[in-house]
Scaffold this active site. Structure first.
Site, PDB file in Angstrom:
ATOM      1  N   GLN A   7       0.843  -1.202   0.000  1.00  0.00           N
ATOM      2  CA  GLN A   7       0.000   0.000   0.000  1.00  0.00           C
ATOM      3  C   GLN A   7       0.878   1.252   0.000  1.00  0.00           C
ATOM      4  OE1 GLN A   7      -3.305  -0.038  -0.205  1.00  0.00           O
ATOM      5  NE2 GLN A   7      -3.862  -2.117   0.376  1.00  0.00           N
TER       6      GLN A   7
ATOM      7  N   TYR B 297      -6.358 -12.082  -2.469  1.00  0.00           N
ATOM      8  CA  TYR B 297      -5.505 -10.974  -2.932  1.00  0.00           C
ATOM      9  C   TYR B 297      -4.598 -10.532  -1.774  1.00  0.00           C
ATOM     10  CZ  TYR B 297      -9.332 -10.835  -6.315  1.00  0.00           C
ATOM     11  OH  TYR B 297     -10.288 -11.164  -7.231  1.00  0.00           O
TER      12      TYR B 297
ATOM     13  N   GLU C 237      -2.600 -15.294  -3.555  1.00  0.00           N
ATOM     14  CA  GLU C 237      -2.013 -14.142  -4.253  1.00  0.00           C
ATOM     15  C   GLU C 237      -1.380 -14.636  -5.544  1.00  0.00           C
ATOM     16  OE1 GLU C 237      -1.397 -10.716  -4.038  1.00  0.00           O
ATOM     17  OE2 GLU C 237      -0.041 -11.045  -5.734  1.00  0.00           O
TER      18      GLU C 237
ATOM     19  N   ASP D   6      -9.541  -7.924  -1.274  1.00  0.00           N
ATOM     20  CA  ASP D   6      -8.864  -6.633  -1.485  1.00  0.00           C
ATOM     21  C   ASP D   6      -8.307  -6.633  -2.905  1.00  0.00           C
ATOM     22  OD1 ASP D   6      -7.506  -4.257  -1.236  1.00  0.00           O
ATOM     23  OD2 ASP D   6      -6.005  -5.004   0.174  1.00  0.00           O
TER      24      ASP D   6
ATOM     25  N   CYS E  51     -10.431  -0.396  -4.034  1.00  0.00           N
ATOM     26  CA  CYS E  51      -9.736   0.822  -4.464  1.00  0.00           C
ATOM     27  C   CYS E  51     -10.426   1.415  -5.688  1.00  0.00           C
ATOM     28  CB  CYS E  51      -8.266   0.540  -4.738  1.00  0.00           C
ATOM     29  SG  CYS E  51      -7.999  -0.729  -5.970  1.00  0.00           S
TER      30      CYS E  51
HETATM   31  N1  SAH Z   1      -4.080  -7.073   0.595  1.00  0.00           N
HETATM   32  C1  SAH Z   1      -2.785  -6.662   0.118  1.00  0.00           C
HETATM   33  C2  SAH Z   1      -2.713  -6.550  -1.412  1.00  0.00           C
HETATM   34  C3  SAH Z   1      -3.826  -5.806  -2.067  1.00  0.00           C
HETATM   35  S1  SAH Z   1      -3.504  -5.299  -3.718  1.00  0.00           S
HETATM   36  C4  SAH Z   1      -2.379  -5.349   0.756  1.00  0.00           C
HETATM   37  O1  SAH Z   1      -3.211  -4.656   1.321  1.00  0.00           O
HETATM   38  O2  SAH Z   1      -1.206  -5.022   0.706  1.00  0.00           O
HETATM   39  C5  SAH Z   1      -4.128  -6.550  -4.701  1.00  0.00           C
HETATM   40  C6  SAH Z   1      -3.244  -7.769  -4.806  1.00  0.00           C
HETATM   41  O3  SAH Z   1      -3.910  -8.701  -5.637  1.00  0.00           O
HETATM   42  C7  SAH Z   1      -1.873  -7.543  -5.439  1.00  0.00           C
HETATM   43  O4  SAH Z   1      -0.897  -8.084  -4.594  1.00  0.00           O
HETATM   44  C8  SAH Z   1      -1.954  -8.319  -6.770  1.00  0.00           C
HETATM   45  O5  SAH Z   1      -0.716  -8.895  -7.124  1.00  0.00           O
HETATM   46  C9  SAH Z   1      -2.977  -9.375  -6.451  1.00  0.00           C
HETATM   47  N2  SAH Z   1      -3.748  -9.943  -7.554  1.00  0.00           N
HETATM   48  C10 SAH Z   1      -4.142  -9.361  -8.709  1.00  0.00           C
HETATM   49  N3  SAH Z   1      -4.939 -10.197  -9.413  1.00  0.00           N
HETATM   50  C11 SAH Z   1      -5.049 -11.323  -8.686  1.00  0.00           C
HETATM   51  C12 SAH Z   1      -5.745 -12.557  -8.881  1.00  0.00           C
HETATM   52  N4  SAH Z   1      -6.478 -12.774  -9.967  1.00  0.00           N
HETATM   53  N5  SAH Z   1      -5.642 -13.492  -7.928  1.00  0.00           N
HETATM   54  C13 SAH Z   1      -4.914 -13.290  -6.815  1.00  0.00           C
HETATM   55  N6  SAH Z   1      -4.235 -12.152  -6.581  1.00  0.00           N
HETATM   56  C14 SAH Z   1      -4.298 -11.184  -7.506  1.00  0.00           C
END
Ligand code: SAH
Length: 458
Positions: free
Chosen positions: A287, A316, A337, A385, A412
């Site tokens: 973030q 995610y 992830e 997320d 977001c």
């Molecule tokens: N919850 C974490 C990351 C949120 S951002 C935080 O707050 O830091 C969203 C995340 O989803 C990123 O790390 C991205 O790499 C991942 N992502 C994107 N598409 C995805 C998918 N189809 N399946 C799993 N993860 C995914």
């Protein structure tokens, strides 16, 4: 070219009142019902607009003269940040930015016929210089290597030294690296010809740790004078603990390639969030606003209303920040992830923090959730997320089929949040309580929201 039947023509000058502001932060002036989108014009202002581009359903314009000014105008705005689109809302005073974001969420929910209370946006104390990460293109301008940001809707680089919303220590680091690139006469990448070498500089700085990572993204594998660059960076920037070359040979808009070479120091930086320690690799999402993130996670966890014996999914999961923050309040957490480096970070982060009741799996959240559903996993709470595109419909199907007590959605992008809320509603999960917008990205048009879904009959 076909003649466009619009009520305005190019280079026409029109006087009008700004009646609205778009989700991109542009003012709207109307000729009958036909909108002209104008940079740096805010509602209530009277402007003389020069039409710059005409389309069938709308036009673009620029302000030639501001005839009446709004009280909501911020006069201390950084012009480069505004015109490049780094900070498209910077011309509004901060409370008006927060209202704009609340209204944006309200409108998107109303459009989907969702009956939800949208609370006032929670604002941040620090509205500028908050970003812990920068990713700036490197291009040649008049024979000299330069760093900056693209002008809005273009790939023309505007040289910038003060990025307004980034941590000033990061702005300084970019200038240092730029000057070293000049000194050693390295080649900037050229998008048109796909020649040249240095594409992007990425800098990340731990908000609490002050550890800094510098990533130089190159087109070619070989980075000439790498040692001199490292020495030059270390001589001036004592906070730097990691210098990495990332190779991205593709001619795409994706900033970073898959290959990293650590030129000096560690492969990651460390920072803390809500008392936990996190190692963050160059390809991992983290973030960008550390202060609002702590608030955001706290809100999401409060909304989950945990008892202590839950099985929790963190879809995610990134480097495991949410998983590791809730782990000691529940029975177990399972994260998923898609980025391998982030999953590796998450696993290390579990160890560093001595957390044993979490697992992290590599994969697409939508696929892993289906697998979990097939395996008859019964999560009590699911945190989602997702990136801006929101949830895949299959993920929603799987989540609903597992019958959790709560789905906590951290979003977001309110447009995809509203879309997904509608889908969840048709599958029996309704919004419980208000939607809380949080200003993770002051000066920009982006807004973060937290909302909880529960089974309708509950
Ligand atoms: N919850 C974490 C990351 C949120 S951002 C935080 O707050 O830091 C969203 C995340 O989803 C990123 O790390 C991205 O790499 C991942 N992502 C994107 N598409 C995805 C998918 N189809 N399946 C799993 N993860 C995914």
């Amino acid at each position: 070219m076909a003649k466009i039947n619009a009520p305005v023509y190019k280079n026409q000058e029109i006087e009008g009142e700004v009646v609205d502001i778009t989700y991109q932060g542009m003012g709207v002036v109307k000729v009958d019902e036909y909108p002209i989108f104008v940079v740096d014009a805010i509602p209530g202002e009277e402007v003389l607009v020069g039409v710059t581009k005409v389309q069938k359903n709308y036009a673009f314009g620029r302000v030639i003269k501001r005839l009446k000014e709004s009280d909501l105008r911020n006069h201390e705005v950084n012009q480069a940040a505004l015109t490049t689109g780094i900070a498209p809302l910077a011309n509004l005073v901060y409370p008006a930015q927060l209202e704009f974001k609340q209204k944006q969420v309200q409108e998107l929910f109303k459009k989907m016929h969702l009956d939800a209370e949208i609370l006032p946006t929670i604002g941040m104390e620090q509205h500028t210089g908050y970003r812990n990460k920068a990713q700036v293109p490197v291009r040649e301008i008049h024979g000299e290597i330069n760093t900056g940001f693209y002008r809005r809707n273009s790939h023309n680089l505007v040289p910038i030294e003060d990025y307004y919303i980034q941590d000033p220590a990061i702005d300084h680091a970019i200038v240092v690296v730029r000057d070293l690139l000049r000194k050693y006469q390295l080649d900037a990448y050229d998008e048109q010809t796909h020649r040249g070498d240095i594409k992007t500089i990425m800098v990340r700085r731990g908000y609490y740790s002050h550890e800094m990572m510098i990533v130089i993204v190159t087109r070619r594998k070989k980075l000439p004078v790498a040692e001199a660059l490292v020495a030059g960076i270390r001589a001036v920037l004592p906070e730097v603990t990691s210098i990495i070359q990332n190779v991205n040979s593709e001619a795409t808009n994706v900033m970073m390639g898959d290959t990293n070479k650590t030129l000096w120091g560690a492969d990651y930086i460390t920072d803390t969030l809500l008392g936990k320690t996190f190692e963050i690799g160059p390809l991992s999402f983290y973030q960008v606003n550390p202060q609002s993130t702590e608030l955001l996670y706290q809100l999401a966890i409060d909304k989950a209303d945990l008892r202590g014996d839950e099985t929790v999914i963190d879809a995610y999961s990134g480097i495991g920040t949410i998983s590791l923050t809730v782990a000691n309040q529940v029975k177990q957490v399972m994260g998923v992830e898609i980025v391998p480096g982030a999953v590796a970070d998450a696993k290390r982060n579990a160890k560093i923090n001595g957390v044993e009741n979490v697992t992290f799996e590599l994969g697409k959240a939508e696929e892993k959730m289906q697998e979990w559903q097939m395996a008859e996993l019964q999560p009590d709470v699911i945190f989602v997320d997702p990136p801006r595109k929101g949830l895949a419909p299959e993920l929603i199907d799987a989540a609903v089929a597992m019958k959790p007590d709560k789905i906590v959605y951290i979003s977001c992008n309110p447009a995809t949040l509203a879309r997904d809320a509608e889908l969840l509603a048709t599958q029996g999960y309704a919004i419980k309580g208000p939607v809380q917008p949080i200003d993770q990205f002051p000066q920009t048009t982006h807004v973060e929201c937290v909302v909880v879904f529960e089974p309708k009959e509950a």
